[in-house]
Design a protein around this motif. Structure first.
Motif, short mmCIF file in Angstrom:
data_model
loop_
_atom_site.label_atom_id
_atom_site.label_comp_id
_atom_site.label_asym_id
_atom_site.label_seq_id
_atom_site.Cartn_x
_atom_site.Cartn_y
_atom_site.Cartn_z
N LEU A 10 -0.80 4.21 -7.45
CA LEU A 10 0.07 5.37 -7.65
C LEU A 10 1.25 5.06 -8.56
CD1 LEU A 10 0.21 6.78 -4.00
CD2 LEU A 10 -1.29 7.47 -5.88
N TYR A 11 1.71 3.82 -8.52
CA TYR A 11 2.89 3.43 -9.31
C TYR A 11 2.59 2.14 -10.07
CZ TYR A 11 4.93 6.72 -6.00
OH TYR A 11 5.19 7.83 -5.25
N PRO A 12 1.78 2.24 -11.14
CA PRO A 12 1.40 1.04 -11.88
C PRO A 12 2.56 0.44 -12.66
CG PRO A 12 0.63 3.00 -13.01
CD PRO A 12 1.19 3.46 -11.69
N ASN A 13 2.48 -0.87 -12.85
CA ASN A 13 3.46 -1.59 -13.67
C ASN A 13 4.90 -1.38 -13.22
OD1 ASN A 13 1.32 -2.44 -15.41
ND2 ASN A 13 1.42 -0.45 -16.44
N GLY A 14 5.08 -1.29 -11.90
CA GLY A 14 6.43 -1.17 -11.38
C GLY A 14 7.10 0.15 -11.69
N LYS A 15 6.33 1.20 -11.91
CA LYS A 15 6.89 2.51 -12.23
C LYS A 15 7.82 2.98 -11.11
CE LYS A 15 4.09 5.49 -14.01
NZ LYS A 15 2.99 6.49 -14.12
N THR A 16 8.99 3.47 -11.48
CA THR A 16 9.96 3.92 -10.50
C THR A 16 9.67 5.35 -10.07
OG1 THR A 16 11.51 4.80 -12.13
CG2 THR A 16 11.71 2.46 -11.58
N GLU A 17 10.34 5.77 -8.99
CA GLU A 17 10.21 7.15 -8.51
C GLU A 17 10.66 8.13 -9.59
OE1 GLU A 17 9.30 10.11 -5.65
OE2 GLU A 17 8.90 7.95 -5.63
N GLU A 18 11.76 7.80 -10.25
CA GLU A 18 12.29 8.69 -11.29
C GLU A 18 11.31 8.81 -12.45
OE1 GLU A 18 16.23 9.10 -14.20
OE2 GLU A 18 16.08 7.46 -12.76
N GLU A 19 10.73 7.68 -12.87
CA GLU A 19 9.77 7.71 -13.97
C GLU A 19 8.52 8.50 -13.59
OE1 GLU A 19 10.78 3.39 -16.08
OE2 GLU A 19 9.34 3.51 -14.43
N SER A 20 8.06 8.33 -12.37
CA SER A 20 6.88 9.04 -11.91
C SER A 20 7.13 10.54 -11.86
CB SER A 20 6.46 8.53 -10.53
OG SER A 20 5.34 9.22 -10.05
N THR A 21 8.32 10.92 -11.35
CA THR A 21 8.66 12.34 -11.27
C THR A 21 8.73 12.96 -12.65
OG1 THR A 21 9.91 11.99 -9.21
CG2 THR A 21 10.42 13.97 -10.48
N GLN A 22 9.33 12.25 -13.61
CA GLN A 22 9.43 12.77 -14.97
C GLN A 22 8.06 12.92 -15.61
OE1 GLN A 22 11.95 13.94 -16.67
NE2 GLN A 22 10.77 14.25 -18.55
N TYR B 252 0.83 -1.20 0.00
CA TYR B 252 0.00 0.00 0.00
C TYR B 252 0.87 1.26 0.00
CZ TYR B 252 -3.92 -3.07 1.06
OH TYR B 252 -4.86 -4.06 1.00
N ALA B 253 0.25 2.34 -0.37
CA ALA B 253 0.90 3.66 -0.33
C ALA B 253 -0.08 4.63 0.32
CB ALA B 253 1.28 4.12 -1.73
N GLU B 254 0.45 5.78 0.73
CA GLU B 254 -0.39 6.73 1.46
C GLU B 254 -0.46 8.07 0.74
OE1 GLU B 254 -0.50 7.18 6.01
OE2 GLU B 254 0.72 8.88 5.33
N MET B 255 -1.66 8.64 0.74
CA MET B 255 -1.89 9.98 0.22
C MET B 255 -2.31 10.87 1.38
SD MET B 255 -4.22 8.77 -3.04
CE MET B 255 -4.37 10.40 -3.76
N SER B 256 -1.82 12.12 1.37
CA SER B 256 -2.20 13.08 2.41
C SER B 256 -2.23 14.47 1.81
CB SER B 256 -1.20 13.02 3.58
OG SER B 256 0.11 13.31 3.13
N PRO B 257 -2.88 15.43 2.48
CA PRO B 257 -2.94 16.78 1.91
C PRO B 257 -1.55 17.38 1.72
CG PRO B 257 -4.52 16.53 3.70
CD PRO B 257 -3.65 15.32 3.73
N GLY B 258 -1.32 17.96 0.55
CA GLY B 258 -0.06 18.63 0.27
C GLY B 258 -0.23 20.14 0.37
N PRO B 259 0.80 20.88 0.00
CA PRO B 259 0.72 22.35 0.08
C PRO B 259 -0.35 22.91 -0.85
CG PRO B 259 2.99 21.59 -0.22
CD PRO B 259 2.11 20.41 -0.44
N THR B 260 -0.93 24.03 -0.47
CA THR B 260 -1.81 24.78 -1.36
C THR B 260 -1.16 26.14 -1.59
OG1 THR B 260 -3.17 26.00 0.23
CG2 THR B 260 -3.73 23.69 -0.15
N VAL B 261 -1.21 26.62 -2.83
CA VAL B 261 -0.50 27.85 -3.19
C VAL B 261 -1.46 28.80 -3.89
CG1 VAL B 261 1.40 28.83 -4.54
CG2 VAL B 261 1.67 26.59 -3.44
N ASN B 262 -1.45 30.05 -3.47
CA ASN B 262 -2.30 31.06 -4.08
C ASN B 262 -1.69 31.48 -5.42
OD1 ASN B 262 -4.12 33.07 -4.65
ND2 ASN B 262 -3.42 34.48 -3.06
N THR B 263 -2.37 31.19 -6.51
CA THR B 263 -1.84 31.53 -7.84
C THR B 263 -1.77 33.04 -8.04
OG1 THR B 263 -4.04 31.43 -8.88
CG2 THR B 263 -2.74 29.40 -8.83
N LEU B 264 -2.46 33.81 -7.21
CA LEU B 264 -2.42 35.27 -7.30
C LEU B 264 -1.29 35.86 -6.46
CD1 LEU B 264 -6.24 36.05 -6.97
CD2 LEU B 264 -4.90 35.77 -9.07
#
Length: 364
Positions: free
Chosen positions: A100-112, A29-41
């Motif tokens: 989040l990481y289907p088919n063995g996708k690596t961290e590098e591949e996901s980031t790209q 399993y993997a975990e998702m949690s709230p990330g930063p929110t940024v005002n585009t203005l």
């Protein structure tokens, strides 16, 4: 030792053993949690998120916050205790690792992949905002990616402009696949292109690229399931030339889900008056060149993060409404949107205080 004491000791030791096992047993399993929110203005990292040069801009106020989701890395192995805690916690979500990481996708591949999607979302946000303002944007079809070891490798390159296939003009990315699949595998297909270097030079010199080349490629059979078709191993996309500079400065963020909020921020800066009326509005959603808003992942985490930051209204993609409405944070109003026009209409009502009839999200 009394029998009751022995039983209690054995139970305690068993509980300790189970807890220890839970700490060391990895679970998929993997975990998702709230990330930063940024005002585009506003600013991020000491500089404006949206920077526009070459066109008149106007003061803004309030918030148009884009939202993010924080996820565990691809190589992180969650243990059983962490998974149970995540399932019970209100502000986290535990999902299968392959989600989040289907088919063995690596961290590098996901980031790209996330970086590429983020870049494309910025382009579409600019196009959607300028179209909404009737500001012309030049567009053309390009080679987006070339598959390794495919027939097109070394023949076509990312950034090449595709003018025609077999002499037939190309106007949309989908035209490329349609024209290639008119062939049988093993047949030749002829691309008329403007090489990427020539196109880049023309853009730098603010002129129209005129140098074209014809490239002949022999198709092969597709690898995907289903009916076999002819392919050359590229994906087509769209590139644009803007009449003035619009830069989005936001590091360490990936994925396409900020598109809507970027488009609204650009629109606000290019129009007089306040789009929010000073209110705190957050939201999410992909956006295409025509202003259509698409669904995203992690909606429950984004609403929590937005409310924790102070948002009172959350612009929610129509296809995410049901999931978001099942567990809406107290004090947050979910507003259903399907296009940039929907979002602009909702913001008009919000700044006027006419919020009773805002299109609401429901759980069904």
């Amino acid at each position: 030792m009394p029998r009751r004491t022995a039983t209690m000791l054995a139970s305690t030791l068993m509980l300790i053993a189970l807890l220890c096992a839970g700490v060391f047993i990895p679970v998929p399993y993997a975990e998702m949690s709230p990330g930063p929110t940024v005002n585009t203005l506003g600013e991020h990292g000491g500089e404006p998120v949206l920077q526009i040069a070459g066109h008149k801009t106007y003061p803004t106020d309030g918030h148009l916050n884009m939202t993010t989701v924080r996820v565990t890395s691809a190589d992180y192995r969650m243990n059983l205790v962490e998974a149970v805690y995540g399932w019970l916690a209100h502000d986290t979500k535990v999902v299968p690792h392959d989600t989040l990481y289907p088919n063995g996708k690596t961290e590098e591949e996901s980031t790209q992949e996330n970086a590429e999607e983020f870049s494309q979302s910025q382009e579409s946000a600019k196009v959607a905002a300028l179209k909404e303002l009737d500001i012309p944007v030049k567009s053309w079809v390009i080679v987006s990616t070339v598959v390794k070891d495919a027939p097109a490798e070394g023949r076509l390159h990312a950034g090449d402009v595709i003018k025609a296939v077999d002499g037939k003009p190309v106007k949309e990315p989908s035209d490329v696949a349609d024209l290639v699949t008119e062939h049988k595998p093993g047949e030749d297909v002829v691309f008329t292109i403007v090489p990427a270097k020539e196109q880049a030079a023309a853009e730098k010199q603010k002129r129209t690229a005129t140098k074209t080349e014809k490239v002949t490629i022999t198709t092969r059979t597709s690898d995907d399931a289903g009916e076999k078709r002819a392919v050359v191993g590229i994906s087509a996309g769209t590139d644009h030339t803007f009449p003035f500079d619009v830069d989005i400065k936001l590091a360490d963020v990936g994925g396409p889900s900020a598109g809507l909020m970027f488009a609204l921020g650009i629109y606000d800066k290019l129009t007089p008056g306040s789009l929010t009326g000073g209110e705190f509005v957050a939201g999410t959603g992909t956006i295409d060149d025509d202003g259509k808003v698409g669904p995203i992942g992690g909606i429950e985490m984004k609403t929590v993060g937005a409310r924790d930051k102070g948002a009172e209204y959350f612009l929610t993609p129509a296809d995410n409404c049901a999931a978001a409405a099942k567990d809406t944070p107290d004090g947050l109003t979910l507003v259903k949107v399907g296009t940039i026009d929907d979002a602009l209409d909702a913001l008009k009502d919000i700044r006027a205080g006419d919020t009773a009839d805002l299109p609401a999200c429901t759980s069904s």
